[in-house]
Design a protein around this motif. Sequence first.
Motif, PDB file in Angstrom:
ATOM      1  N   ALA A 194       0.616  -1.420   0.232  1.00 16.84           N
ATOM      2  CA  ALA A 194       0.219  -0.230  -0.395  1.00 16.84           C
ATOM      3  C   ALA A 194       0.583   1.740   0.096  1.00 16.84           C
ATOM      4  CB  ALA A 194      -0.924  -0.433   1.161  1.00 16.84           C
ATOM      5  N   LEU A 195       2.127   1.452   0.756  1.00 23.22           N
ATOM      6  CA  LEU A 195       2.717   2.167   0.595  1.00 23.22           C
ATOM      7  C   LEU A 195       4.204   2.430  -0.501  1.00 23.22           C
ATOM      8  CD1 LEU A 195       4.041   4.154   2.586  1.00 23.22           C
ATOM      9  CD2 LEU A 195       5.529   3.004   3.440  1.00 23.22           C
ATOM     10  N   LEU A 196       4.450   1.357  -1.144  1.00 28.50           N
ATOM     11  CA  LEU A 196       5.002   1.197  -1.969  1.00 28.50           C
ATOM     12  C   LEU A 196       4.874   2.006  -3.083  1.00 28.50           C
ATOM     13  CD1 LEU A 196       7.525  -1.972  -1.409  1.00 28.50           C
ATOM     14  CD2 LEU A 196       8.771   0.265  -1.323  1.00 28.50           C
ATOM     15  N   ALA A 197       3.760   1.704  -3.584  1.00 25.53           N
ATOM     16  CA  ALA A 197       3.376   1.885  -5.526  1.00 25.53           C
ATOM     17  C   ALA A 197       3.110   3.273  -5.134  1.00 25.53           C
ATOM     18  CB  ALA A 197       2.436   1.867  -5.335  1.00 25.53           C
ATOM     19  N   PRO A 198       2.975   4.351  -4.575  1.00 24.44           N
ATOM     20  CA  PRO A 198       2.329   5.638  -4.693  1.00 24.44           C
ATOM     21  C   PRO A 198       4.076   6.285  -4.587  1.00 24.44           C
ATOM     22  CG  PRO A 198       0.864   4.439  -1.929  1.00 24.44           C
ATOM     23  CD  PRO A 198       1.661   3.912  -3.160  1.00 24.44           C
ATOM     24  N   LEU A 199       4.398   5.134  -3.487  1.00 25.05           N
ATOM     25  CA  LEU A 199       5.951   6.362  -2.689  1.00 25.05           C
ATOM     26  C   LEU A 199       6.932   5.851  -3.755  1.00 25.05           C
ATOM     27  CD1 LEU A 199       7.913   7.245  -1.154  1.00 25.05           C
ATOM     28  CD2 LEU A 199       8.964   4.790  -0.314  1.00 25.05           C
ATOM     29  N   HIS A 202       5.203   8.408  -6.543  1.00 23.38           N
ATOM     30  CA  HIS A 202       6.039  10.107  -6.479  1.00 23.38           C
ATOM     31  C   HIS A 202       7.076  10.776  -6.759  1.00 23.38           C
ATOM     32  CE1 HIS A 202       6.132  13.501  -3.170  1.00 23.38           C
ATOM     33  NE2 HIS A 202       5.602  13.755  -4.634  1.00 23.38           N
ATOM     34  N   VAL A 203       8.418   9.984  -6.779  1.00 21.72           N
ATOM     35  CA  VAL A 203       9.516   9.849  -7.218  1.00 21.72           C
ATOM     36  C   VAL A 203       9.414  10.179  -8.489  1.00 21.72           C
ATOM     37  CG1 VAL A 203      11.826   8.541  -7.290  1.00 21.72           C
ATOM     38  CG2 VAL A 203      10.555   8.750  -5.078  1.00 21.72           C
ATOM     39  N   LEU A 204       9.016   9.537  -9.368  1.00 21.96           N
ATOM     40  CA  LEU A 204       8.641   9.805 -11.059  1.00 21.96           C
ATOM     41  C   LEU A 204       8.190  11.153 -10.789  1.00 21.96           C
ATOM     42  CD1 LEU A 204       8.184   5.433 -12.062  1.00 21.96           C
ATOM     43  CD2 LEU A 204       9.699   7.053 -12.003  1.00 21.96           C
ATOM     44  N   TYR A 205       7.033  11.328 -10.731  1.00 23.41           N
ATOM     45  CA  TYR A 205       6.337  12.645 -10.928  1.00 23.41           C
ATOM     46  C   TYR A 205       7.123  13.750 -10.257  1.00 23.41           C
ATOM     47  CZ  TYR A 205       3.148  16.292 -10.302  1.00 23.41           C
ATOM     48  OH  TYR A 205       2.954  17.763 -10.277  1.00 23.41           O
ATOM     49  N   PRO A 209      10.116  14.374 -16.452  1.00 19.77           N
ATOM     50  CA  PRO A 209       9.034  14.771 -16.898  1.00 19.77           C
ATOM     51  C   PRO A 209       7.798  14.001 -17.923  1.00 19.77           C
ATOM     52  CG  PRO A 209      10.706  14.614 -19.034  1.00 19.77           C
ATOM     53  CD  PRO A 209      11.162  13.749 -17.293  1.00 19.77           C
ATOM     54  N   LEU A 210       7.685  12.944 -17.299  1.00 17.15           N
ATOM     55  CA  LEU A 210       7.501  11.529 -18.151  1.00 17.15           C
ATOM     56  C   LEU A 210       5.651  11.518 -17.926  1.00 17.15           C
ATOM     57  CD1 LEU A 210       7.461   8.278 -18.896  1.00 17.15           C
ATOM     58  CD2 LEU A 210       7.384   7.924 -16.324  1.00 17.15           C
ATOM     59  N   PHE A 211       5.442  12.524 -17.166  1.00 17.03           N
ATOM     60  CA  PHE A 211       3.900  12.760 -16.732  1.00 17.03           C
ATOM     61  C   PHE A 211       3.234  13.612 -17.356  1.00 17.03           C
ATOM     62  CE2 PHE A 211       5.190   9.885 -13.767  1.00 17.03           C
ATOM     63  CZ  PHE A 211       4.500   8.162 -13.905  1.00 17.03           C
ATOM     64  N   ARG A 212       4.254  14.480 -17.527  1.00 15.58           N
ATOM     65  CA  ARG A 212       3.258  15.540 -18.482  1.00 15.58           C
ATOM     66  C   ARG A 212       2.446  16.041 -18.516  1.00 15.58           C
ATOM     67  NH1 ARG A 212       1.733  17.529 -23.314  1.00 15.58           N
ATOM     68  NH2 ARG A 212       1.868  19.658 -24.471  1.00 15.58           N
ATOM     69  N   GLY A 213       2.300  17.309 -17.161  1.00 24.06           N
ATOM     70  CA  GLY A 213       0.915  18.053 -16.314  1.00 24.06           C
ATOM     71  C   GLY A 213      -0.408  17.283 -16.326  1.00 24.06           C
ATOM     72  N   LEU A 214       0.133  15.918 -16.281  1.00 20.43           N
ATOM     73  CA  LEU A 214      -0.570  15.213 -15.365  1.00 20.43           C
ATOM     74  C   LEU A 214      -0.331  14.234 -13.874  1.00 20.43           C
ATOM     75  CD1 LEU A 214      -2.397  12.286 -17.866  1.00 20.43           C
ATOM     76  CD2 LEU A 214      -3.811  13.731 -17.152  1.00 20.43           C
ATOM     77  N   ASP A 215      -1.121  14.230 -12.963  1.00 25.97           N
ATOM     78  CA  ASP A 215      -0.795  14.807 -11.473  1.00 25.97           C
ATOM     79  C   ASP A 215      -1.223  13.015 -11.208  1.00 25.97           C
ATOM     80  OD1 ASP A 215       0.271  14.116  -8.932  1.00 25.97           O
ATOM     81  OD2 ASP A 215      -1.086  14.892  -7.836  1.00 25.97           O
ATOM     82  N   PRO A 216       0.662  11.816 -11.124  1.00 23.22           N
ATOM     83  CA  PRO A 216       0.114   9.930 -10.887  1.00 23.22           C
ATOM     84  C   PRO A 216      -0.379   9.943  -9.628  1.00 23.22           C
ATOM     85  CG  PRO A 216       2.322  10.472 -11.514  1.00 23.22           C
ATOM     86  CD  PRO A 216       2.013  11.385 -11.359  1.00 23.22           C
ATOM     87  N   ASN A 217      -0.120  11.240  -9.090  1.00 22.20           N
ATOM     88  CA  ASN A 217       0.096  10.616  -7.042  1.00 22.20           C
ATOM     89  C   ASN A 217      -1.506  10.213  -7.095  1.00 22.20           C
ATOM     90  OD1 ASN A 217       3.014  10.685  -6.250  1.00 22.20           O
ATOM     91  ND2 ASN A 217       2.024  12.890  -7.317  1.00 22.20           N
TER      92      ASN A 217
END
Length: 258
Positions: A194-199, A202-205, A209-217
């Motif tokens: 439950a903790l690893l996926a968002p963490l 968040h590091v990638l975000y 610039p992978l997500f370009r205007g989108l927030d994956p968090n």
Amino acid sequence: GLPPRTSRLVDWHFTPLAAPLLVGAALMAAVAAVAVRRESGRGGRTVALLALAVAVYDLGYAGELGSAAPADVRLWLKLQYLGVVAVPGLVLVVALSYVGRRHFLSPLSLAGLFTIPATTLLLAFSNDAHELVWRGLRVEHTTFTRTFFEAGPWYWVHNTYAQLVLLLALALLVRALLRARGLIRRQFAALLLALLAPLLLHVLYLSTPLFRGLDPNPYGLLVTAFVLAWGVLEVRLWDVVPVAREAVLASMRDAVLV
């Protein structure tokens, strides 16, 4: 006569990207209800607060994705921060409670833990006056909204705090996982997932610039939602006390031979 006035808050259009966020928010509300009902003195109410914080974040980002006007996007961003600032500290409180370290949660330590989140929330809601959190906000709207902004200095203060707090919670759970057995081991594995996926998202975000205007968090927190729901229903996350053995052994005055 004058045309009828419309509120910005209702100027929202459904987008498929918002659907999983709405489902996740509903699931988090259900997890919060179960956590409160199964309160066992080990942080059930804190889990409920964490679930509600994730729900607020998901709902706020769903609102942002469906809003085309920059003023509306700013409003949704501020509402998201009600959840954003609370999540890291609540995760650490849950981790400390679950591994039997509640004695670290004194009123003074809790005040220190949530000082930066409280400051971040105040700065986010007053950002138009100083732009310490984000600046130069612009939006691109097609079937959904992409939001671009330049990070202000306090944005990095908050995100550094969040990473450090989440890493500390992760270290506590990893240590407990290595010492656990059976059902308790499955419980800690569920919390770690439950903790690893968002963490990681968040590091990638923050670093690419992978997500370009989108927030994956908020989507990463959907994993948290489903894992916590599974933990409640399948591995009795709040029904079995993982620290009972350590508590019993620590309180005994006699020697024990295993």
